[in-house]
Design an enzyme around this catalytic site. Structure first.
Site, PDB file in Angstrom:
ATOM      1  N   LYS A  63       1.026   4.477   6.901  1.00 41.47           N
ATOM      2  CA  LYS A  63       0.267   5.321   5.975  1.00 41.47           C
ATOM      3  C   LYS A  63       0.808   6.743   5.995  1.00 41.47           C
ATOM      4  CE  LYS A  63      -2.747   2.075   5.118  1.00 41.47           C
ATOM      5  NZ  LYS A  63      -2.542   1.283   3.937  1.00 41.47           N
ATOM      6  N   SER A  85       0.795  -1.228   0.000  1.00 39.83           N
ATOM      7  CA  SER A  85       0.000   0.000   0.000  1.00 39.83           C
ATOM      8  C   SER A  85       0.830   1.282   0.000  1.00 39.83           C
ATOM      9  CB  SER A  85      -0.974   0.020   1.182  1.00 39.83           C
ATOM     10  OG  SER A  85      -0.291   0.213   2.390  1.00 39.83           O
TER      11      SER A  85
END
Length: 141
Positions: free
Chosen positions: A98, A61
């Site tokens: 993230k 990701s």
């Protein structure tokens, strides 16, 4: 994307040679007479500091930010996380890596891969930021 904390680095890292020039891709090997000084990667990456830890990243990701599955992330707990930082966080007891996005009172955890949607942190969510990623190391073997 998840990670695994490897722990603190032992004191007394091994100094490695640093060449005085940048090596273009394809250059066969640096000559010994170009070695400028000895460096220690734990000093360069500041991983001796007590507020720094290493984490192994899994998943894809964050590949748009240059962080790939299997990379070793250097995470600094002393840096105040702000908009735009890549962070290691615990969201509802799930560890994540993230990009932090703060818009007023809204907090969003962004992936750097279009396959994954943004994760909006909602009122009932439990978010703890465990540190800011300052570097990552990738093995090519």
């Amino acid at each position: 994307m998840s990670y695994f904390i490897l722990g603190r680095v032992a004191i007394g890292g091994v100094p490695l040679p640093l060449c005085s020039f940048r090596i273009p891709a394809g250059f066969p090997s640096p000559a010994a007479d170009h070695i400028e000084q000895q460096i220690s990667l734990d000093e360069v990456l500041n991983i001796r500091a007590p507020h720094v830890y290493l984490a192994s990243i899994s998943g894809d990701s964050m590949q748009g930010a240059g962080i790939f599955d299997g990379d070793l992330a250097v995470v600094d707990r002393s840096i105040e996380p702000v908009h735009g930082h890549i962070v290691v966080a615990l969201l509802n007891n799930e560890p994540v890596c993230k990009r932090l996005c703060v818009r007023g009172r809204e907090v969003i955890l962004l992936s750097e891969n279009p396959k994954y949607p943004p994760r909006y942190v909602l009122e009932g969510d439990d978010l703890a930021i465990w540190g800011v990623i300052t570097s990552s190391v990738r093995s090519h073997v």
